[in-house]
Design a protein around this motif. Structure first.
Motif, PDB file in Angstrom:
ATOM      1  N   GLN A  57     -20.924 -32.117  -0.572  1.00  0.00           N
ATOM      2  CA  GLN A  57     -21.419 -31.162   0.434  1.00  0.00           C
ATOM      3  C   GLN A  57     -20.537 -31.248   1.662  1.00  0.00           C
ATOM      4  O   GLN A  57     -20.144 -30.243   2.224  1.00  0.00           O
ATOM      5  CB  GLN A  57     -22.870 -31.494   0.814  1.00  0.00           C
ATOM      6  CG  GLN A  57     -23.881 -31.178  -0.244  1.00  0.00           C
ATOM      7  CD  GLN A  57     -24.094 -29.683  -0.433  1.00  0.00           C
ATOM      8  OE1 GLN A  57     -23.248 -29.014  -1.012  1.00  0.00           O
ATOM      9  NE2 GLN A  57     -25.215 -29.166   0.080  1.00  0.00           N
ATOM     10  N   ARG A  94     -21.901 -27.899 -11.887  1.00  0.00           N
ATOM     11  CA  ARG A  94     -22.113 -28.776 -10.733  1.00  0.00           C
ATOM     12  C   ARG A  94     -23.167 -29.859 -10.974  1.00  0.00           C
ATOM     13  O   ARG A  94     -23.081 -30.910 -10.353  1.00  0.00           O
ATOM     14  CB  ARG A  94     -22.553 -27.938  -9.521  1.00  0.00           C
ATOM     15  CG  ARG A  94     -21.400 -27.189  -8.884  1.00  0.00           C
ATOM     16  CD  ARG A  94     -21.809 -26.633  -7.557  1.00  0.00           C
ATOM     17  NE  ARG A  94     -20.775 -25.767  -7.022  1.00  0.00           N
ATOM     18  CZ  ARG A  94     -20.940 -24.973  -5.992  1.00  0.00           C
ATOM     19  NH1 ARG A  94     -22.120 -24.908  -5.370  1.00  0.00           N
ATOM     20  NH2 ARG A  94     -19.945 -24.219  -5.563  1.00  0.00           N
ATOM     21  N   ASP A 151     -15.209 -27.963  -8.073  1.00  0.00           N
ATOM     22  CA  ASP A 151     -16.371 -28.127  -8.955  1.00  0.00           C
ATOM     23  C   ASP A 151     -15.977 -28.854 -10.248  1.00  0.00           C
ATOM     24  O   ASP A 151     -16.668 -29.764 -10.698  1.00  0.00           O
ATOM     25  CB  ASP A 151     -16.977 -26.766  -9.319  1.00  0.00           C
ATOM     26  CG  ASP A 151     -17.600 -26.099  -8.109  1.00  0.00           C
ATOM     27  OD1 ASP A 151     -18.257 -26.800  -7.328  1.00  0.00           O
ATOM     28  OD2 ASP A 151     -17.402 -24.880  -7.939  1.00  0.00           O
ATOM     29  N   ARG A 189     -17.208 -29.577   1.025  1.00  0.00           N
ATOM     30  CA  ARG A 189     -17.277 -28.115   0.961  1.00  0.00           C
ATOM     31  C   ARG A 189     -17.302 -27.487   2.356  1.00  0.00           C
ATOM     32  O   ARG A 189     -16.735 -26.449   2.599  1.00  0.00           O
ATOM     33  CB  ARG A 189     -18.518 -27.672   0.191  1.00  0.00           C
ATOM     34  CG  ARG A 189     -18.293 -27.614  -1.282  1.00  0.00           C
ATOM     35  CD  ARG A 189     -19.526 -27.112  -1.987  1.00  0.00           C
ATOM     36  NE  ARG A 189     -19.759 -27.877  -3.198  1.00  0.00           N
ATOM     37  CZ  ARG A 189     -19.060 -27.743  -4.316  1.00  0.00           C
ATOM     38  NH1 ARG A 189     -18.095 -26.869  -4.381  1.00  0.00           N
ATOM     39  NH2 ARG A 189     -19.331 -28.467  -5.360  1.00  0.00           N
TER      40      ARG A 189
END
Lengths: 258, 254
Positions: B250, B90, B190, B253
């Motif tokens: 973010q 990541r 990822d 996700r």
């Protein structure tokens, strides 16, 4: 040995016609209304002190710079009105020999010479490219350097290869930017002879930018002198220096110290 | 004075935007310089391998070593493969590879084009009927955009190997179970994000290096400045891009 220079000039055919050209860089006015003609088959020498805009002039002719005002006509085309493709096409008919030679450091001499050919004449076969490379190398007398890198050559050899690279496209016009700058006197004679040979062999019309009077005398059919942004004197070598002008006389006296 | 600086900054930004615009225009315009693109891929990719291998391995090995004590306190050293995997894939692999490449490749491009500019080689190309932008800029930017992602995946793999060696020494974990844990901890997003951001980083390194070199001021000082600014500006932009991409990811996700 200095070879005799003979030209066949057609005074009815202007290959370059520059009219009332101005060029400034910021507040610095370099060219202030320049008029100039180059005739077919002629070797024209542009004399002038450093920083007077001699190199700017040939960069304007080749379209590397654009004039602020005025017109530049090269081989019947108005340079400042051409689009990118038209300009690229015109440039194939103009050979430009740079002061620094401008050889591509990362390529061998063969690759340097092939470079313009491969990109502009894509239909050529490998054998034809090789033949052209060998011919221009022979014309400048450096056949043995074909697989060397530019860094392995002397200043004079680099100049010759720079000229050979422009000749490979068989241009109608040659522009020489300070061809003898930084070379020893013997090599200068070789380069001057080469300029004359190129004119004879390739039937080119040339502008030679220099402040070397020996060069001007050897290669020039006509000489023009750039003074304060304008061409104020022109003629043959003797006519140019037949004056008491304080801007011209020291030029001659320095080059020919008794 | 300050107004002048702001004005100059906007002029510079406009020039950069024009440069990027020209790149995309020339990218799809024939003729294509395939030979030069392959040569540049070799220069950017193959010649960076030793440095990327070393840094990737060291990062993986050292990161594992430094993370162990914290996990040991909770008796959670079995989570080390997952932790290393997430950290390397990541963040570390794309960022470290990009920063190393900005230093090695970016400065090289800036200095090379800068010195070509100073010695009139770019002008020589132009007057010989060749488009120097296509030959020099497009080929290099394509090469960095393609090769930096490949180097990033390679660096991630070498980093994970470094982590494995460390774990194998200390915890006696086998190769298979280590990599099972590693891939279990990451998902497609990822890996996709790693590839995507390294494409952006590669493009940034190439375009910044080319811009600095192509527009370097004349003289040897100009060449040095072009090389230096290629690295500084690339690194700055890479951090800004990383920050933005992390925020976007973010969001995805959640």
């Amino acid at each position: 040995m200095i070879k005799q220079h003979t030209s066949t000039i057609d005074y009815n055919d202007k290959v370059i016609d520059i009219h009332d050209v101005y060029k400034s860089f910021g507040t610095l006015e370099v060219l202030k209304g320049v008029d100039l003609q180059l005739f077919k088959g002629e070797n024209l020498v542009v004399l002038g002190r450093s920083g007077t805009g001699k190199s700017v002039l040939i960069k304007l002719i080749s379209g590397l710079l654009m004039p602020d005002q005025g017109t530049i006509n090269v081989l019947g085309e108005q340079v400042d009105e051409l689009d990118v493709k038209e300009l690229q096409k015109l440039r194939l008919r103009i050979g430009f020999s740079f002061q620094s030679s401008a050889l591509y450091d990362s390529m061998t001499i063969r690759e340097n010479l092939e470079f313009p050919l491969v990109r502009n004449k894509r239909h050529l076969k490998r054998a034809e490219i090789d033949e052209s490379v060998e011919n221009v190398l022979e014309a400048v007398g450096l056949s043995q350097t074909i697989n060397q890198m530019p860094s392995e050559l002397s200043g004079g050899q680099r100049k010759r290869i720079g000229i050979a690279r422009t000749l490979i496209l068989q241009p109608d016009i040659m522009l020489y930017d300070e061809p003898t700058a930084g070379l020893d006197p013997i090599t200068c004679i070789d380069i001057n002879n080469l300029i004359n040979e190129v004119q004879q062999q390739y039937k080119t019309s040339s502008i030679i930018i220099t402040h070397d009077l020996a060069c001007a005398k050897t290669v020039g059919d006509r000489i023009v002198m750039l003074l304060d942004g304008r061409f104020e004197r022109q003629g043959n070598f003797d006519e140019i220096f037949d004056t008491d002008d304080a801007r011209v006389k020291p030029f001659h006296d320095y080059n020919f110290i008794d | 004075m300050a107004l002048d600086k702001i004005k100059r900054m906007f002029i510079e930004l406009a020039n950069i935007a024009r440069f990027v615009g020209r790149f995309f225009k020339e990218l799809f315009n024939p003729p294509f310089e395939f030979k030069e693109i392959i040569r540049q891929c070799y220069e950017v990719g193959w010649k960076s391998l030793p440095l990327i291998s070393l840094t990737g391995f060291v990062v993986g090995f050292v990161f594992t070593n430094q993370s162990r004590p914290s996990l040991q306190e909770f008796g959670a050293t079995s989570w080390l493969p997952a932790l290393i995997s997430i950290a390397i894939i990541r963040a570390l692999a794309p960022l470290v590879t990009a920063l190393i490449s900005a230093g090695k490749v970016g400065s090289n491009i800036g200095a090379e084009l800068g010195s070509m500019n100073v010695t009139e080689q770019i002008d020589a190309m132009e007057v010989s009927g060749t488009n120097p932008f296509k030959f020099l800029v497009v080929s290099r930017v394509i090469a960095t955009t393609f090769m930096i992602p490949i180097l990033t995946f390679y660096s991630a793999f070498v980093g994970l190997l470094g982590g494995f060696l460390n774990i194998n020494q200390n915890e006696n974990t086998s190769f298979l179970s280590y990599f099972y844990e590693v891939f279990d901890a990451v998902d497609f997003l990822d890996l996709f994000a790693m590839g995507f951001r390294s494409i952006i980083f590669g493009f940034t390194i190439g375009i910044v290096g080319c811009y600095q070199g192509y527009h370097s001021s004349k003289g040897t000082e100009g060449v040095g400045r072009a090389a230096n600014w290629s690295v500084v500006m690339s690194m700055f932009l890479i951090f800004v891009e990383e920050l933005l991409i992390v925020q976007i990811l973010q969001g995805l996700r959640v």
